[in-house]
Design a protein around this motif. Structure first.
Motif, PDB file in Angstrom:
ATOM      1  N   GLU A 195      -5.504   5.705   3.222  1.00 55.25           N
ATOM      2  CA  GLU A 195      -5.127   6.059   1.863  1.00 55.25           C
ATOM      3  C   GLU A 195      -4.308   7.330   1.794  1.00 55.25           C
ATOM      4  O   GLU A 195      -3.663   7.597   0.778  1.00 55.25           O
ATOM      5  CB  GLU A 195      -6.392   6.206   0.995  1.00 55.25           C
TER       6      GLU A 195
ATOM      7  N   SER B 106       0.981   4.008  -2.809  1.00 55.56           N
ATOM      8  CA  SER B 106      -0.266   4.700  -3.158  1.00 55.56           C
ATOM      9  C   SER B 106      -0.737   5.660  -2.071  1.00 55.56           C
ATOM     10  O   SER B 106      -1.726   6.372  -2.276  1.00 55.56           O
ATOM     11  CB  SER B 106      -1.369   3.676  -3.440  1.00 55.56           C
TER      12      SER B 106
ATOM     13  N   ARG C  79       0.816  -1.214   0.000  1.00 56.29           N
ATOM     14  CA  ARG C  79       0.000   0.000   0.000  1.00 56.29           C
ATOM     15  C   ARG C  79       0.847   1.261   0.000  1.00 56.29           C
ATOM     16  O   ARG C  79       0.365   2.354  -0.334  1.00 56.29           O
ATOM     17  CB  ARG C  79      -0.901  -0.027   1.242  1.00 56.29           C
TER      18      ARG C  79
END
Length: 653
Positions: A293, A250, A247
């Motif tokens: 995120e 990103s 992850r």
């Protein structure tokens, strides 16, 4: 060999575990420095981390641990269609006594001498590629080796240029160093190179200590069974590391959070830009770890707690760490900048602390290294409270060539130093040029044909190497009324603080003896922690008569004890006195007693610092120096800014 203690079974040390896991997610953070007292499970936690790292696909027979996606610059390449296999990530431990050859690799002497080819023998950096490189007691490692490790960790590659070999190979690893501050500190320049730092200490909570002992005893009784009970928890952490790595690329770092990071680093007045970069990388890794995120305020706050404490330490005697109130103030300033539109006032003033304004670094008007108990003018309770002037001290050296602990003061035989000449008797490692020169004239007689050399045992030459050693610097400080009454203790303690700072940088062991009143006092037994010596001087008591003889006799006793305890570390005695002697615990005339005591120290490298002032000077410090066969310097001559050249501490080698 039994199973390692599970990472999940460690009690407490939340910050340490977080720092290690974030570095496992993002090796670009730059490693972790773990500071803590002995017996706090520092090594246990680090060794447990390696078991959590994902297994690696490695090209078969590649000494550098290359992945199947070929490293075009691998010295063992090109790998072509070489087969690959899976293996666990390695934990490579670097011993304190490791040489540079062992760390970065060297010329393969066997092949060079027998086959006549230049070949590279990989070192520990190659072995640690894609794994963990663990350095216990990193503060005791040679400074140049620490620099080398940190360079490789930052660049992800190791470059070797030596003995006709030029090699570059991948060296991407998680660097973890542990240290006990009681044994001495790392220089601030090296502290800054570590990405994160964590201080650990044993809990004072009875329930926590009880659980630590319970788990340790259970592990010692059945290592395999104990590890099996924590297998699922460790497996879950291992999966989270893999997911967070995937992850990481990103995760978004918004401009608002980037401004927050810059504002916090500016508020703490950290030097350079490395802190901002490390905080940013750590915040991104923290966001990836929690499955987010994009980076949020909580990620920045967590990163700041781990990345900034050691970067506030500008002076060797500054306390590391962040006060919670200071951190909250800095984060509050960062929140204001995060909420600000950068286009509103692009040329506006810096909101960070200016000059004497209050800010995260402390009270208004405070400076690095100052404290309420800074050395200086005597008060009614006999303690010193006025800030003492400090300066860059000139170099004091022990004459001759020693064989002591690694350092940066005096010349010494050293296995890690530069080769100065070949020898047939002793030395460290092979002196390649000397060996070749010895063998070359005999090649025709020995029937050599083709490449390579015909060597005999008699050709072998070993390298005599020289480097620098750290010494035991024993300060003997006159704290009597004759010093305080002339308001000279501020200058004297300032000089000692300057010498202590110099001792810190040169990796010395230090001790402090003071004499006043009726006797001498060992204010600080010899230690590697020079900041402890500075703390004692800041609360130095002054006044009373001058028992110079007792100070010298106490020095002899301390040095005799240290010669037995640490025989290879050569001592340097630094006596700060005006030469006056008005009391003696050994009887007789105090001056004669002082000279007799000085005669017992002949042969010890010494420097006498003459603190006498005024128009009429008795020159008694010079008499003591002559008896000691030592150099005698005026107090003002200790400044390297005023005096050029190097002082030899004693005339006799």
């Amino acid at each position: 060999m039994g199973a390692r203690f599970p990472f999940s079974a460690v009690v407490g040390h939340d910050d340490l575990r977080t720092a290690l896991l974030l570095n496992a997610v993002h090796p670009g953070i730059g490693g972790v420095l773990v500071r803590g007292e002995k017996g706090t499970a520092k090594s246990t936690v680090v060794r447990a981390l390696a078991a959590l790292l994902p297994e690696l696909d490695v090209v078969a027979d590649c000494r550098f641990g290359c992945a199947p996606e070929v490293d075009a610059e691998c010295p063992d390449g090109p790998h072509g269609d070489a087969s690959a296999h899976r293996r666990p990530a390695r934990l490579v431990e670097l011993p304190v006594g490791a040489t540079e050859d062992r760390v970065i690799g060297s010329l393969d002497l066997e092949r060079a001498l027998t086959e006549g080819v230049r070949a590279f023998q990989p070192g520990l950096l190659a072995a640690a590629h894609r794994g963990v490189l663990y350095v216990d007691e990193v503060n005791l490692l040679h400074d140049h080796l620490v620099d080398l490790l940190l360079d490789a960790a930052a660049m992800g590659r190791a470059h070797v240029e030596r003995e006709g070999v030029s090699v570059s190979h991948a060296a991407s690893f998680l660097l973890v160093g542990t240290m006990n501050p009681e044994e001495g500190e790392l220089r601030p320049q090296l502290l800054d190179r570590f990405g994160l730092t964590v201080s650990v200490r044993a809990s004072r909570d009875v329930a926590v200590r009880t659980e630590v002992v319970r788990r340790r005893l259970a592990y010692e009784a059945d290592p395999v069974g104990f590890a099996a009970r924590w297998q699922d928890d460790d497996a879950d952490l291992a999966r989270r590391i893999v997911d967070a790595r995937a992850r990481l690329a990103s995760v978004v770092l918004p401009d608002a959070e980037l401004r927050r990071i810059a504002a916090v680093c500016a508020a703490f007045e950290v030097d350079g830009m490395r802190a901002d970069l490390v905080v940013a990388r750590t915040a991104v890794a923290h966001a990836a770890w929690r499955g987010a995120e994009e980076v949020a305020e909580e990620d920045v706050a967590a990163a700041v707690r781990l990345a900034l404490p050691h970067r506030r330490r500008r002076d060797p005697f500054d306390e590391p760490g962040l006060e919670e109130e200071q951190l909250e103030d800095a984060l509050r300033q960062g929140a204001e900048h995060a909420a600000q539109d950068p286009d509103d006032d692009p040329d506006g003033p810096d909101d960070g602390p200016q000059g004497g304004s209050d800010g995260p670094d402390g009270e208004s008007g405070g400076g690095a290294g100052e404290s309420r108990d800074a050395p200086g003018k005597s008060t009614s309770d006999g303690r010193t409270h006025t800030p003492a002037p400090a300066f860059r001290a000139r170099l004091l050296q022990v004459p001759g060539v020693g064989e002591g602990a690694p350092g940066r003061r005096s010349r010494a035989r050293s296995a890690a130093g530069r080769a100065v000449r070949p020898s047939t008797v002793d030395g460290s490692g092979v002196h390649l040029i000397g060996t070749l020169q010895s063998a070359a004239p005999h090649q025709n007689a020995r029937g050599r044909s083709g490449p390579g050399l015909v060597l005999h045992a008699s050709d072998l030459r070993r390298a005599i190497r020289e480097g620098r050693e750290g010494n035991l610097v024993l300060f003997v400080v006159d704290a009597s009324g004759s010093m305080a009454s002339r308001q000279r203790m501020s200058a004297v303690t300032g000089a000692v603080i300057s010498l202590l700072r110099d001792a810190y940088q040169r990796r010395d062991k230090v001790g402090v003896i003071t004499f006043r009143g009726a006797a001498a006092d060992l204010a600080l037994p010899p230690t590697n922690s020079v900041d402890a010596a500075a703390a004692r001087l800041r609360s130095l008591r002054t006044g009373g008569r001058t028992p110079l003889a007792d100070g010298l006799l106490r020095a002899k006793k301390v040095l005799d004890t240290e010669r037995v305890r640490d025989p290879r570390r050569r001592p340097l005695l630094v006596l700060l006195t005006d030469g006056r002697a008005t009391a003696s615990g050994v009887g007789g005339d105090p001056v004669d007693a002082a000279l007799r005591a000085a005669s017992l120290l002949v042969g010890t490298a010494a420097v006498v610092v003459d603190c006498e002032s005024g128009f009429v000077r008795l020159g008694l410090a010079g008499r003591v120096a002559a008896t000691l066969d030592a150099a005698c310097l005026r107090l003002e001559e200790l400044s390297a800014d005023q005096v050029a050249g190097v002082v030899r501490a004693a005339r006799a080698a």
